[in-house]
Design a protein around this motif. Structure first.
Motif, PDB file in Angstrom:
ATOM      1  N   PHE A   1      31.453   9.032 -21.139  1.00 53.05           N
ATOM      2  CA  PHE A   1      32.025   7.741 -20.787  1.00 53.05           C
ATOM      3  C   PHE A   1      32.168   7.554 -19.277  1.00 53.05           C
ATOM      4  O   PHE A   1      32.455   6.458 -18.832  1.00 53.05           O
ATOM      5  N   ASN A   2      32.029   8.614 -18.516  1.00 52.69           N
ATOM      6  CA  ASN A   2      32.231   8.504 -17.077  1.00 52.69           C
ATOM      7  C   ASN A   2      30.896   8.260 -16.382  1.00 52.69           C
ATOM      8  O   ASN A   2      30.058   9.154 -16.295  1.00 52.69           O
ATOM      9  N   PHE A   3      30.718   7.045 -15.880  1.00 52.41           N
ATOM     10  CA  PHE A   3      29.477   6.683 -15.200  1.00 52.41           C
ATOM     11  C   PHE A   3      29.618   6.742 -13.685  1.00 52.41           C
ATOM     12  O   PHE A   3      28.633   6.642 -12.974  1.00 52.41           O
ATOM     13  N   ASP A   4      30.854   6.879 -13.201  1.00 51.17           N
ATOM     14  CA  ASP A   4      31.079   6.895 -11.756  1.00 51.17           C
ATOM     15  C   ASP A   4      30.897   8.312 -11.227  1.00 51.17           C
ATOM     16  O   ASP A   4      31.831   8.968 -10.767  1.00 51.17           O
ATOM     17  N   THR A   5      29.663   8.791 -11.315  1.00 48.85           N
ATOM     18  CA  THR A   5      29.304  10.116 -10.836  1.00 48.85           C
ATOM     19  C   THR A   5      28.153   9.978  -9.847  1.00 48.85           C
ATOM     20  O   THR A   5      27.648   8.876  -9.609  1.00 48.85           O
ATOM     21  N   ALA A   6      27.746  11.091  -9.279  1.00 46.34           N
ATOM     22  CA  ALA A   6      26.607  11.060  -8.351  1.00 46.34           C
ATOM     23  C   ALA A   6      25.357  10.533  -9.053  1.00 46.34           C
ATOM     24  O   ALA A   6      24.570   9.775  -8.463  1.00 46.34           O
ATOM     25  N   TYR A   7      25.187  10.894 -10.324  1.00 43.37           N
ATOM     26  CA  TYR A   7      24.021  10.430 -11.075  1.00 43.37           C
ATOM     27  C   TYR A   7      24.155   8.933 -11.395  1.00 43.37           C
ATOM     28  O   TYR A   7      23.174   8.198 -11.341  1.00 43.37           O
ATOM     29  N   GLY A   8      25.361   8.489 -11.736  1.00 42.43           N
ATOM     30  CA  GLY A   8      25.579   7.073 -12.014  1.00 42.43           C
ATOM     31  C   GLY A   8      25.344   6.204 -10.794  1.00 42.43           C
ATOM     32  O   GLY A   8      24.742   5.132 -10.885  1.00 42.43           O
ATOM     33  N   ARG A   9      25.830   6.652  -9.638  1.00 41.01           N
ATOM     34  CA  ARG A   9      25.620   5.877  -8.406  1.00 41.01           C
ATOM     35  C   ARG A   9      24.148   5.810  -8.040  1.00 41.01           C
ATOM     36  O   ARG A   9      23.649   4.767  -7.599  1.00 41.01           O
ATOM     37  N   SER A  10      23.442   6.924  -8.227  1.00 42.87           N
ATOM     38  CA  SER A  10      22.004   6.930  -7.939  1.00 42.87           C
ATOM     39  C   SER A  10      21.259   5.992  -8.885  1.00 42.87           C
ATOM     40  O   SER A  10      20.363   5.243  -8.468  1.00 42.87           O
ATOM     41  N   ALA A  11      21.635   6.001 -10.178  1.00 40.55           N
ATOM     42  CA  ALA A  11      20.990   5.121 -11.153  1.00 40.55           C
ATOM     43  C   ALA A  11      21.246   3.658 -10.821  1.00 40.55           C
ATOM     44  O   ALA A  11      20.353   2.810 -10.953  1.00 40.55           O
ATOM     45  N   LEU A  12      22.464   3.342 -10.383  1.00 39.54           N
ATOM     46  CA  LEU A  12      22.786   1.953 -10.058  1.00 39.54           C
ATOM     47  C   LEU A  12      21.987   1.481  -8.856  1.00 39.54           C
ATOM     48  O   LEU A  12      21.497   0.341  -8.832  1.00 39.54           O
ATOM     49  N   ARG A  13      21.843   2.330  -7.856  1.00 39.94           N
ATOM     50  CA  ARG A  13      21.028   1.946  -6.691  1.00 39.94           C
ATOM     51  C   ARG A  13      19.576   1.720  -7.085  1.00 39.94           C
ATOM     52  O   ARG A  13      18.928   0.783  -6.593  1.00 39.94           O
ATOM     53  N   GLN A  14      19.054   2.559  -7.969  1.00 38.09           N
ATOM     54  CA  GLN A  14      17.677   2.375  -8.421  1.00 38.09           C
ATOM     55  C   GLN A  14      17.528   1.068  -9.202  1.00 38.09           C
ATOM     56  O   GLN A  14      16.519   0.367  -9.070  1.00 38.09           O
ATOM     57  N   MET A  15      18.537   0.740 -10.003  1.00 37.94           N
ATOM     58  CA  MET A  15      18.475  -0.497 -10.774  1.00 37.94           C
ATOM     59  C   MET A  15      18.486  -1.712  -9.851  1.00 37.94           C
ATOM     60  O   MET A  15      17.699  -2.650 -10.029  1.00 37.94           O
ATOM     61  N   TYR A  16      19.378  -1.715  -8.848  1.00 36.88           N
ATOM     62  CA  TYR A  16      19.423  -2.832  -7.909  1.00 36.88           C
ATOM     63  C   TYR A  16      18.106  -2.958  -7.139  1.00 36.88           C
ATOM     64  O   TYR A  16      17.620  -4.070  -6.901  1.00 36.88           O
ATOM     65  N   ASN A  17      17.532  -1.825  -6.772  1.00 41.26           N
ATOM     66  CA  ASN A  17      16.267  -1.862  -6.041  1.00 41.26           C
ATOM     67  C   ASN A  17      15.154  -2.435  -6.912  1.00 41.26           C
ATOM     68  O   ASN A  17      14.290  -3.176  -6.428  1.00 41.26           O
ATOM     69  N   SER A  18      15.174  -2.116  -8.215  1.00 46.02           N
ATOM     70  CA  SER A  18      14.146  -2.647  -9.120  1.00 46.02           C
ATOM     71  C   SER A  18      14.295  -4.154  -9.295  1.00 46.02           C
ATOM     72  O   SER A  18      13.304  -4.869  -9.493  1.00 46.02           O
ATOM     73  N   LEU A  19      15.546  -4.651  -9.212  1.00 46.01           N
ATOM     74  CA  LEU A  19      15.746  -6.096  -9.322  1.00 46.01           C
ATOM     75  C   LEU A  19      15.185  -6.819  -8.106  1.00 46.01           C
ATOM     76  O   LEU A  19      14.699  -7.946  -8.209  1.00 46.01           O
ATOM     77  N   ARG A  20      15.262  -6.167  -6.950  1.00 47.63           N
ATOM     78  CA  ARG A  20      14.705  -6.787  -5.738  1.00 47.63           C
ATOM     79  C   ARG A  20      13.184  -6.786  -5.759  1.00 47.63           C
ATOM     80  O   ARG A  20      12.539  -7.741  -5.340  1.00 47.63           O
TER      81      ARG A  20
END
Length: 487
Positions: A179-198
């Motif tokens: 349930f914990n997404f606020d980890t180093a892996y979660g932050r990296s995944a979120l940055r990749q997702m935002y980059n894919s949207l751009r």
């Protein structure tokens, strides 16, 4: 006429009453809530609903809840339902002095907004002097936005060092790491997702059809339509124009997700989860994934005394179980800190600015807290992570290198960069004062026992035939063991 129409309205049962009825009725369920009565649907009378008191002989709500608690602890009722109104001051754990010493299965059906409140609720069934620890279950729907509450609770529990297996600071217990997404892996995944949207391109390894299948959106959607929909969601969330340093803020993403329609929530959340799966798979493949193995990192480790054999009465193998007591010095002295800084500066010469310049606010370096904490300024060394200009590894004089990375935004909000010559005196002072004392200094109310932020930590290690000892304990523990008669 109006009253007759109202009387004909078939109202559904309240969720609480429906739950109690499905579990066997008030005779089998101990109810600890803030209500004195309940709605009962009379059988054979047109299923008419009437209101009745939970217990006519008791006038105060507190007494009523205490009686229900006693019924549960005495084993007269084996199911207990507790609401937020009665979530404090009531202990329902498997107490050694209670008749009902069955293992508790604690199901949380409605997560609170506050993580501290959730910790308090979980503490109703997990107390001192218990016969066995409880099993925890979090019930959530498949709505993406609801994971925001579970993530807050899981992160708070990890901060307390209480539960998750994947947390290096934790022991054993309930598995909340999923349930914990606020980890180093979660932050990296979120940055990749935002980059894919751009860039309007799928993250490598993520399948669009799988995202559609899991989120419930139209399986015939094209990549262009998919990204157009996600960009519209980002605009509705107010996150279409973010600074680069904010793209790893998982908490903000989950908070804003709550404002979207259910289908859009699920589409965004499932895509994020698929990106997270790719990040974790890559880390595992490259041998960088933290699977919960504890590494003791320190400048020195001193054995307090010779290892002592324990569990002698339960030994089933020829391998003894040894207890070792060690003192670990986590601190990083000034010379070591300066060496780490100079090594980082040598690797990134082109990125290291003049430390005497007012504009030198980026990259690796020494930092001082903007405000006094515990009547003193605190110092740290921030080392910029490779290929991540907005993430830093943190080294402190008293606790050494942190397991968790710090974002640039968080770092600059609490600390200001200073040249090494200005950090030397404060670093050495903080290093020396925390050798045997907590970070709170002389103002600590519990300075004789407090070890928060102390350089020295005391660790007890069990090595050798641990499994054999555990199996032996189970087989010889008798009928009152936590492994016998549990639910």
């Amino acid at each position: 006429m109006l009253l007759e129409c109202i009387a004909k309205i078939d109202l559904p049962n309240s969720p609480l009453d429906e739950l109690i009825d499905q579990l066997g009725g008030p005779g089998n369920v101990a109810e600890m809530t803030g209500r004195k009565g309940r709605l009962v649907r009379a059988k054979g009378n047109g299923d008419r609903v009437h209101y009745e008191l939970r217990d006519k002989g008791i006038c105060t709500l507190e007494s009523l809840n205490n009686n229900e608690r006693s019924s549960f602890m005495d084993g007269k009722k084996l199911i207990a339902i507790i609401s937020d109104a009665a979530s404090t001051g009531i202990s329902l754990h498997s107490d050694l002095g209670a008749k009902n010493r069955r293992r508790r299965l604690h199901i949380t059906m409605e997560l609170p907004w506050s993580a501290d409140k959730a910790v308090q609720q979980l503490g109703r069934s997990h107390r001192a002097n218990q016969h066995s620890g409880p099993l925890y279950m979090l019930m959530t729907t498949n709505v993406g936005g609801e994971r925001r509450f579970a993530a807050a609770v899981a992160k708070r529990l990890q901060t307390l060092g209480a539960l998750t297996k994947g947390d290096r600071r934790a022991a054993t217990g309930a598995e909340f790491s999923e349930f914990n997404f606020d980890t180093a892996y979660g932050r990296s995944a979120l940055r990749q997702m935002y980059n894919s949207l751009r860039t309007m391109q799928m993250v490598g390894g993520v399948n669009l059809q799988k995202v559609c299948s899991l989120s419930g959106c139209d399986p015939s959607i094209t990549p262009e339509q998919f990204f157009s929909s996600l960009q519209s969601n980002m605009e509705a969330m107010g996150m279409n124009e973010m600074k680069e340093g904010d793209t790893g803020d998982v908490g903000r993403f989950l908070n804003r997700l709550l404002g979207l329609k259910i289908l859009n929530q699920n589409m965004m959340f499932v895509y994020f989860c698929e990106c997270l799966s790719v990040v974790i798979s890559t880390a595992k493949r490259e041998g960088r994934f933290n699977e919960g193995v504890t590494d003791i990192q320190a400048q020195s480790i001193v054995m307090v005394r010779e290892p002592k054999e324990v569990f002698k009465d339960y030994k089933l193998s020829h391998v003894p179980t040894m207890h070792t007591h060690v003192v670990v010095d986590r601190g990083v002295g000034w010379d070591m800190a300066l060496q780490l800084y100079e090594e980082q500066a040598a690797e990134h010469k082109s990125e290291v600015a003049d430390q005497s310049s007012p504009a030198a606010g980026r990259g690796s370096g020494f930092y001082c807290s903007r405000r006094e904490q515990y009547h003193q300024h605190l110092y740290l060394l921030a080392l910029q992570k490779e290929n991540s200009p907005h993430l830093f590894n943190i080294v402190r004089p008293n606790t050494g290198r942190s397991f968790f990375e710090e974002t640039k935004a968080d770092l600059l909000s609490k600390y200001v960069k200073i040249p090494p010559e200005k950090a030397e005196k404060g670093w050495k002072t903080q290093y020396e004062m925390t050798k045997k004392h907590c970070i709170h200094g002389s103002h600590c109310n519990n300075k004789s026992t407090c070890l928060v932020g102390s350089r020295l930590t005391y660790i007890h290690l069990l090595s050798g035939g641990n499994l054999a000892a555990a199996v032996s304990t189970r087989e010889h523990s008798g009928p009152q063991s936590p492994w016998h008669g549990t639910q």
